[in-house]
Write a protein that holds these residues in place. Structure first.
Motif, PDB file in Angstrom:
ATOM      1  N   HIS A   1       0.998  -1.241  -0.037  1.00  0.00           N
ATOM      2  CA  HIS A   1      -0.006  -0.070  -0.013  1.00  0.00           C
ATOM      3  C   HIS A   1       0.811   1.232  -0.121  1.00  0.00           C
ATOM      4  CE1 HIS A   1       0.790  -0.299   4.274  1.00  0.00           C
ATOM      5  NE2 HIS A   1       0.641   0.836   4.307  1.00  0.00           N
TER       6      HIS A   1
ATOM      7  N   HIS B   1      -9.561  -9.624   3.463  1.00  0.00           N
ATOM      8  CA  HIS B   1      -9.014  -9.028   2.428  1.00  0.00           C
ATOM      9  C   HIS B   1      -7.677  -9.811   1.658  1.00  0.00           C
ATOM     10  CE1 HIS B   1     -10.445  -4.743   3.407  1.00  0.00           C
ATOM     11  NE2 HIS B   1     -11.361  -5.410   2.645  1.00  0.00           N
TER      12      HIS B   1
ATOM     13  N   ASP C   1      -3.998  -6.211  -6.631  1.00  0.00           N
ATOM     14  CA  ASP C   1      -4.337  -4.932  -6.500  1.00  0.00           C
ATOM     15  C   ASP C   1      -3.690  -4.105  -5.403  1.00  0.00           C
ATOM     16  OD1 ASP C   1      -5.957  -5.278  -8.755  1.00  0.00           O
ATOM     17  OD2 ASP C   1      -7.743  -6.243  -7.512  1.00  0.00           O
ATOM     18  N   TYR C   2      -2.728  -3.305  -5.698  1.00  0.00           N
ATOM     19  CA  TYR C   2      -1.997  -2.483  -4.665  1.00  0.00           C
ATOM     20  C   TYR C   2      -2.767  -1.385  -4.254  1.00  0.00           C
ATOM     21  CZ  TYR C   2       2.497  -4.821  -5.999  1.00  0.00           C
ATOM     22  OH  TYR C   2       3.509  -5.809  -6.434  1.00  0.00           O
ATOM     23  N   ASP C   3      -2.767  -1.039  -2.860  1.00  0.00           N
ATOM     24  CA  ASP C   3      -3.902  -0.125  -2.120  1.00  0.00           C
ATOM     25  C   ASP C   3      -3.165   1.054  -2.148  1.00  0.00           C
ATOM     26  OD1 ASP C   3      -5.559   1.137  -0.802  1.00  0.00           O
ATOM     27  OD2 ASP C   3      -5.183   0.003   1.051  1.00  0.00           O
TER      28      ASP C   3
ATOM     29  N   SER D   1      -4.930   3.998  -1.481  1.00  0.00           N
ATOM     30  CA  SER D   1      -5.879   4.635  -0.508  1.00  0.00           C
ATOM     31  C   SER D   1      -7.095   4.981  -1.262  1.00  0.00           C
ATOM     32  CB  SER D   1      -5.226   5.765   0.194  1.00  0.00           C
ATOM     33  OG  SER D   1      -4.289   5.391   1.219  1.00  0.00           O
TER      34      SER D   1
ATOM     35  N   GLN E   1      -7.246   1.684  -6.377  1.00  0.00           N
ATOM     36  CA  GLN E   1      -6.549   0.337  -6.333  1.00  0.00           C
ATOM     37  C   GLN E   1      -5.727   0.367  -7.945  1.00  0.00           C
ATOM     38  OE1 GLN E   1      -8.894  -2.993  -5.212  1.00  0.00           O
ATOM     39  NE2 GLN E   1      -8.113  -2.925  -3.258  1.00  0.00           N
TER      40      GLN E   1
END
Length: 623
Positions: free
Chosen positions: A416, A455, A470-472, A474, A477
């Protein structure tokens, strides 16, 4: 210095090193940050680093050309700022920031870490090819620079340079030093060695410095890799080998202290938050800088294989190995059959899984992924642990993910974005291409998954199904495609999706599982183990095709199968059987599908399904 400004001296530097590194296995003589602790390497010397791009920072501006002036004599000297972090300035000189000669240039900084989950044998083996025979590192290459030995401080830089020019002297000195080079290292140096995994205490900052390794317990240096050209060719998660100038100037640590000397820093950096400065400018002793002269993306990280298989010498190596492929496959099948307690069908599917790779993407569908769920595993962590240990000995990079409620709820799987520090915080699923991920579901017990756990399980499912994470970020994504071989070990059918489920049927139950599994690896000769390693890495890289004639025959065969059994034969069955046929052909060194391999693939699938049906009869609720 020998070229006037604005000439093509920069290209000459790159070409010079490119040609030099082609000579007489010169790449083996360049010290590697993967092998040698940074405090044993000479600052501003040529080093190499095999790494994964974990994050990329914003481009930075630097003084490509600048002028210094002596206030007393007004004498001016022109300097070049490339491959440096700190401006060079004599004792009675000052930088003239208003000089008309000043040229501002741009470079890209990548935050790089050692390849996550890299196997110990990859680090230990450093082989190279001479007349198509492998020579081990102990015979062919001295330890990377004698600066690694404790006698380092007794020699002058002139002697070091002499050693660099005459490697034979280096070898003689190394042999003469004798004994264990690690044996008498100064205690103070050991304390500062960057080997403690995630966190290191820096003298200049109160909280521990997180080196941001994706996997827990990882060792090795993280580096800020500064690239001067073609940086758009590199992206996050790429595996690179870089050659460049090592920069560990202590003045770089000043950015973390209040005694910041504004003359050595870019005024623009003052706009950064304190947290961002701490992360982007860590002490150089802990996170060294490499100013890249040459960099290349790696097709693989197996040191037993030539780096690039397209070159002429490499083609000879490939054809030589392919000629002896059949006995290697037979030995590997026997080895894995013993590891899987005498189950040869499961061993066949494990070979197919280990050589599988995503070879293309059609829309969102990754083609070539082959996630196997090995069910029927004894609820005994010794068995699954040793299966992983065996895979670890065969593949260049791997990780065993123990699927416990505790791990699911508390581990960080998805990377993230930390906007305060302006960096990508890594997660367990930030892995390099072709990493083997073994998910051990036999450890799963009853319990409650919290939001994080849900998650994490969803992320694992997406990785398996779509080969993406899927990188977060904020507010949104971002999809990062990947190519990870996932093997799931479980008692019953896995909770996670898979392409193929094989139910284990042990033919032998060893009285002492640990003893049995340990004896397997000790019984294999190192030379045979190396052949297995070459076999699995090489077959992943081969091209494959199906002729029109065979395609037509397969279609007709499938139509016939549907007629005979319309209920149980689906399009998914065709897709899976074609995958099995693909990897079965490649496992035999064939790059096209033959009728014989197609029939063998159908036979394997029939045997596998019969087992599952049998299991269903024994356990009505199993499927």
């Amino acid at each position: 210095a020998q070229n006037v400004p604005n000439s093509d001296w920069e290209k000459k530097v790159t070409e010079y090193f490119r040609e030099k590194l082609k000579e007489n296995n010169a790449t083996n003589w360049v010290p590697s940050l993967n092998d040698v602790p940074v405090h044993y390497l000479k600052p501003n010397s040529l080093v190499k680093f095999r790494c994964m791009v974990q994050d990329m920072f914003d481009p930075e501006f630097y003084m490509g050309v600048y002028e210094t002036v002596d206030p007393n004599t007004n004498a001016r000297v022109l300097h070049f700022g490339k491959y440096r972090d700190v401006a060079e300035c004599g004792p009675h000189q000052e930088i003239d920031f208003n000089s008309s000669q000043t040229v501002t240039s741009e470079r890209q900084t990548f935050y790089c870490v050692p390849v996550p989950g890299e196997s110990a044998w990859v680090k230990e083996i450093s082989f190279f090819l001479i007349d198509h025979t492998y020579i081990s590192a102990s015979q062919a290459r001295v330890s990377p620079s004698t600066s690694y030995t404790p006698s380092r401080h007794k020699r002058s830089y002139e002697e070091d340079e002499d050693m660099d020019l005459h490697p034979s002297k280096q070898k003689e000195q190394n042999i003469g030093s004798g004994g264990d080079i690690h044996g008498c290292v100064e205690p103070k140096r050991l304390e500062t060695e960057a080997s403690a995994g995630h966190h290191l205490i820096s003298p200049n900052c109160s909280p521990p410095l997180d080196l941001n390794f994706p996997l827990p317990g990882e060792k090795g240096p993280a580096c800020l890799v500064k690239v001067y050209e073609n940086w758009e060719n590199f992206k996050v998660n790429d595996v690179l080998e870089v050659y460049g100038i090592l920069s560990v100037d202590p003045v770089l640590s000043i950015v973390n202290s209040e005694e910041r000397d504004s003359s050595t820093l870019d005024p623009m950096e003052c706009m950064d938050t304190a947290e961002e400065q701490r992360v982007h400018s860590p002490p150089a002793s802990l996170v060294p800088r490499i100013h890249v002269i040459l960099a290349q993306k790696l097709q693989h990280i197996n040191p037993l294989l030539p780096a690039c298989l397209n070159e002429e010498d490499s083609k000879t190596f490939v054809s030589n190995f392919m000629s002896e492929l059949s006995p290697v496959r037979a030995e590997l099948l026997g080895f894995l059959t013993h590891a899987l307690l005498g189950d040869s069908l499961a061993a066949e599917y494990l070979i197919l899984h280990l050589i599988s790779t995503v070879y293309a993407r059609r829309d969102v569908l990754p083609l070539g992924k082959f996630t196997v769920n090995l069910s029927g595993c004894p609820r005994n962590s010794i068995f699954t642990e040793h299966i992983y240990h065996i895979i670890q000995q065969l593949v260049p990079a791997s990780y065993r993910l123990q699927m416990t409620i505790e791990n699911m709820n508390h581990s960080r799987f998805i990377p993230h974005k930390d906007y305060a520090a302006n960096r990508l915080v890594s997660g367990v699923l930030q892995l390099a291409s072709n990493t083997s991920l073994v998910v051990d579901e036999t450890q799963l017990e009853q319990g409650q998954l919290d939001t994080t756990g849900v998650h994490n399980v969803t992320a694992l499912g997406n990785l398996i199904t779509w080969q993406k994470v899927d990188y977060d970020f904020s507010y949104h994504q971002m999809e990062f495609p990947c190519n990870i071989n996932v093997l799931i070990t479980s008692e019953g059918q896995s909770l996670l999706p898979s392409d193929c489920r094989v139910h284990l049927q042990p033919q032998i139950i060893p009285p002492n599982m640990e003893e049995y599994m340990n004896s397997l690896l000790t019984a294999v000769l190192p030379s045979v183990l190396n052949k297995f390693r070459i076999y699995l890495s090489l077959l992943r890289l081969l091209d494959y095709s199906i002729s029109d004639e065979v395609t037509k025959a397969v279609e007709e065969d499938f139509v016939e199968m549907r007629k005979n059994d319309p209920e149980s034969i689906t399009a998914d069955d065709l897709h899976r059987t074609l995958l099995v046929a693909r990897f079965l052909s490649l496992s035999a060194g064939q790059t096209t599908l033959s009728r014989e391999r197609w029939l063998r693939a159908k036979q394997l699938e029939a045997l596998r399904k019969a087992r599952l049906q049998q299991q269903k009869c024994v356990n009505g609720n199993e499927l």
